[in-house]
Scaffold this active site. Structure first.
Site, mmCIF file in Angstrom:
data_model
loop_
_atom_site.group_PDB
_atom_site.id
_atom_site.type_symbol
_atom_site.label_atom_id
_atom_site.label_comp_id
_atom_site.label_asym_id
_atom_site.label_seq_id
_atom_site.Cartn_x
_atom_site.Cartn_y
_atom_site.Cartn_z
ATOM 1 N N ASN A 137 -3.008 2.706 -10.379
ATOM 2 C CA ASN A 137 -3.298 2.043 -9.478
ATOM 3 C C ASN A 137 -3.334 0.464 -9.549
ATOM 4 O O ASN A 137 -2.972 0.207 -10.939
ATOM 5 C CB ASN A 137 -4.641 2.318 -8.788
ATOM 6 N N LYS A 138 -3.752 -0.257 -8.557
ATOM 7 C CA LYS A 138 -3.651 -1.825 -8.844
ATOM 8 C C LYS A 138 -4.065 -2.170 -10.252
ATOM 9 O O LYS A 138 -5.001 -1.635 -10.610
ATOM 10 C CB LYS A 138 -4.247 -2.393 -7.565
ATOM 11 N N GLN A 189 -5.526 -8.905 -2.768
ATOM 12 C CA GLN A 189 -5.484 -7.972 -1.650
ATOM 13 C C GLN A 189 -7.043 -7.850 -1.133
ATOM 14 O O GLN A 189 -7.008 -7.373 -0.020
ATOM 15 C CB GLN A 189 -4.725 -6.763 -1.868
ATOM 16 N N ASP A 248 -1.466 4.737 -6.320
ATOM 17 C CA ASP A 248 -0.133 4.627 -6.071
ATOM 18 C C ASP A 248 0.530 5.863 -6.558
ATOM 19 O O ASP A 248 1.878 6.249 -5.996
ATOM 20 C CB ASP A 248 0.646 3.332 -6.420
ATOM 21 N N GLY A 261 0.700 -1.086 -0.092
ATOM 22 C CA GLY A 261 -0.020 0.042 0.139
ATOM 23 C C GLY A 261 0.822 1.076 -0.008
ATOM 24 O O GLY A 261 2.053 1.223 0.750
ATOM 25 N N ARG A 278 10.395 -0.971 -4.717
ATOM 26 C CA ARG A 278 9.183 -1.043 -5.442
ATOM 27 C C ARG A 278 8.949 0.123 -6.211
ATOM 28 O O ARG A 278 9.168 1.377 -5.378
ATOM 29 C CB ARG A 278 8.060 -1.301 -4.507
HETATM 30 O O1 MRU Z 1 0.743 -3.842 -4.576
HETATM 31 P P1 MRU Z 1 0.132 -3.080 -3.281
HETATM 32 O O2 MRU Z 1 -0.541 -4.064 -2.462
HETATM 33 O O3 MRU Z 1 0.991 -2.286 -2.579
HETATM 34 O O4 MRU Z 1 -0.756 -1.945 -4.281
HETATM 35 C C1 MRU Z 1 -1.605 -1.182 -3.432
HETATM 36 C C2 MRU Z 1 -2.651 -0.535 -4.293
HETATM 37 O O5 MRU Z 1 -2.833 -0.484 -5.448
HETATM 38 C C3 MRU Z 1 -3.538 0.593 -3.492
HETATM 39 O O6 MRU Z 1 -4.641 0.807 -4.053
HETATM 40 C C4 MRU Z 1 -2.751 1.815 -3.221
HETATM 41 O O7 MRU Z 1 -1.607 1.617 -2.793
HETATM 42 C C5 MRU Z 1 -3.618 2.833 -2.632
HETATM 43 S S1 MRU Z 1 -3.568 2.448 -0.957
HETATM 44 C C6 MRU Z 1 -4.146 3.756 0.017
#
Ligand code: MRU
Length: 372
Positions: free
Chosen positions: A254-255, A203, A244, A54, A90
């Site tokens: 985003n994801k 997630q 992100d 996150g 990352r």
């Molecule tokens: O790969 P992750 O689990 O770190 O990805 C997280 C996301 O895509 C969330 O939607 C993003 O970080 C926003 S969280 C407040």
């Protein structure tokens, strides 16, 4: 937020006053355990292997990672190397660089003897600020949800679709996209969340569902491809996701899978909201999104899956033919024109350059040009 009635943040200083504890998110939802981080290397590995994940939380963890690095060696060279090590873990979420630079800037001008204490202060400040920011996002988002509930709802509950986990586990507390949902629930609004499972790491199914369950919020886990169907059936009042990295022009990284939800939402006139703290805006990317590196992770996350067996053990299994090649793109980009509004800690604005500039005027004059 509460876990079994006890209040937790997702990251905190251990009782020794210097090591850092985090909730090990790779073990949820089947086990709730903390992991202790005692060195730069352990902090970096926790981010890389997604023990913590996150965007806001990896920033906070990286800030503490620098504190741990300074305990090992407070010199300029060590600080620079540690910053590089953490940022490389990352590539996509911009909060990581943002938090690392903030600690670096706070300690670099100081004599070596004062750096450790200053770094810890700065990391704690980043965490406390994140909590305040998310609470503010929650309050602003609540006005939107209330409007939907009072004037635009389609059923006897407010149906919100979310993707991935942008709840308190993705931040220090409260979450971004889920903060308004928690507040709405606490204010007595009958919210119901459609939780995209969010393959490949799930997630949604493992973290968002667990969070909502802990808070007693009605929810249903769906496969990633179900959202469009639900929208066609008027079963989604709005979509609410995190980000992100958001460009100065309002494009949202985003994801993986977020973009497809935004396309389906547009085709069905479903409002698509993105909750974001100012720390996820990358003001250096003005036009075009080629400057955003899309993380590609181990294909084993796609070709296999972990789960609880009937024997009560967590096991990983292979899904398809072992010989088939796979690809694992972790994020995608939703263009600003598909986003209805941003919900930030400073208020709500239309998704796009002007909207962001109106809320963050201190960045509005920066010539970001065409980052291609
Ligand atoms: O790969 P992750 O689990 O770190 O990805 C997280 C996301 O895509 C969330 O939607 C993003 O970080 C926003 S969280 C407040």
């Amino acid at each position: 937020m509460n876990v079994n009635g006890k209040a937790y943040r997702s990251i905190w200083l251990a009782s020794d006053g210097w090591s850092v504890e985090v909730i090990d998110q790779t073990r949820l939802p089947h086990e709730f355990v903390a992991a202790r981080l005692t060195s730069l290397e352990e902090a970096a590995e926790a981010i890389r292997t997604m023990v913590v994940r996150g965007a806001p939380l990896i920033g906070a963890t990286a800030a503490y990672g620098l504190c741990l690095a300074l305990r090992e060696d407070p010199s300029d060279d060590s600080l620079r190397a540690a910053a590089g090590r953490l940022i490389d873990t990352r590539p996509t979420a911009v909060n990581l660089t943002w938090a690392v630079r903030r600690v670096q800037d706070a300690v670099m001008p100081l004599p070596e003897g004062q750096r450790i204490e200053a770094a810890y202060e700065c990391a704690a400040e980043i965490c406390d600020e994140d909590v305040r920011t998310n609470q503010a996002i929650g309050r602003h988002g609540l006005t939107l949800l209330r409007d939907h509930w009072e004037h635009r709802r389609q059923h006897d509950r407010l149906n919100i679709l979310t993707h991935c986990n942008a709840g308190w586990l993705a931040t220090v507390d409260w979450g971004t996209a889920l903060a308004p949902v928690y507040l709405a629930h606490d204010h007595g609004m009958p919210v119901h969340v459609w939780v995209d499972e969010t393959r490949p790491r799930n997630q949604g199914a493992s973290l968002t569902a667990w969070e909502l369950l802990q808070h007693g919020i009605s929810h249903t886990v769906i496969v990633d491809n179900a959202g469009g169907h639900l929208m066609q059936r008027n079963l989604v009042d709005c979509c609410l996701v995190g980000t992100d990295r958001t460009t100065a022009a309002g494009d949202v990284c985003n994801k993986i899978g977020t973009y497809l939800k935004a396309l389906a939402a547009r085709d069905n006139n479903v409002p698509f909201y993105v909750a974001l703290p100012g720390s996820t805006i990358d003001w250096s990317i003005g036009k075009g999104t080629a400057g955003i590196e899309i993380e590609q992770r181990d294909v084993a996350e796609v070709t296999g899956i972990a789960g609880l067996t009937a024997r009560g053990e967590v096991e990983r299994i292979q899904l398809g033919p072992a010989a088939s090649p796979a690809a694992n793109y972790a994020f995608d980009i939703t263009p600003a024109h598909l986003v209805t509004s941003f919900i930030t800690e400073r208020g709500i604005c239309p998704a796009g350059r002007e909207g962001l500039a109106s809320l963050y005027p201190e960045h509005a004059g920066v010539d970001v040009g065409e980052a291609r």
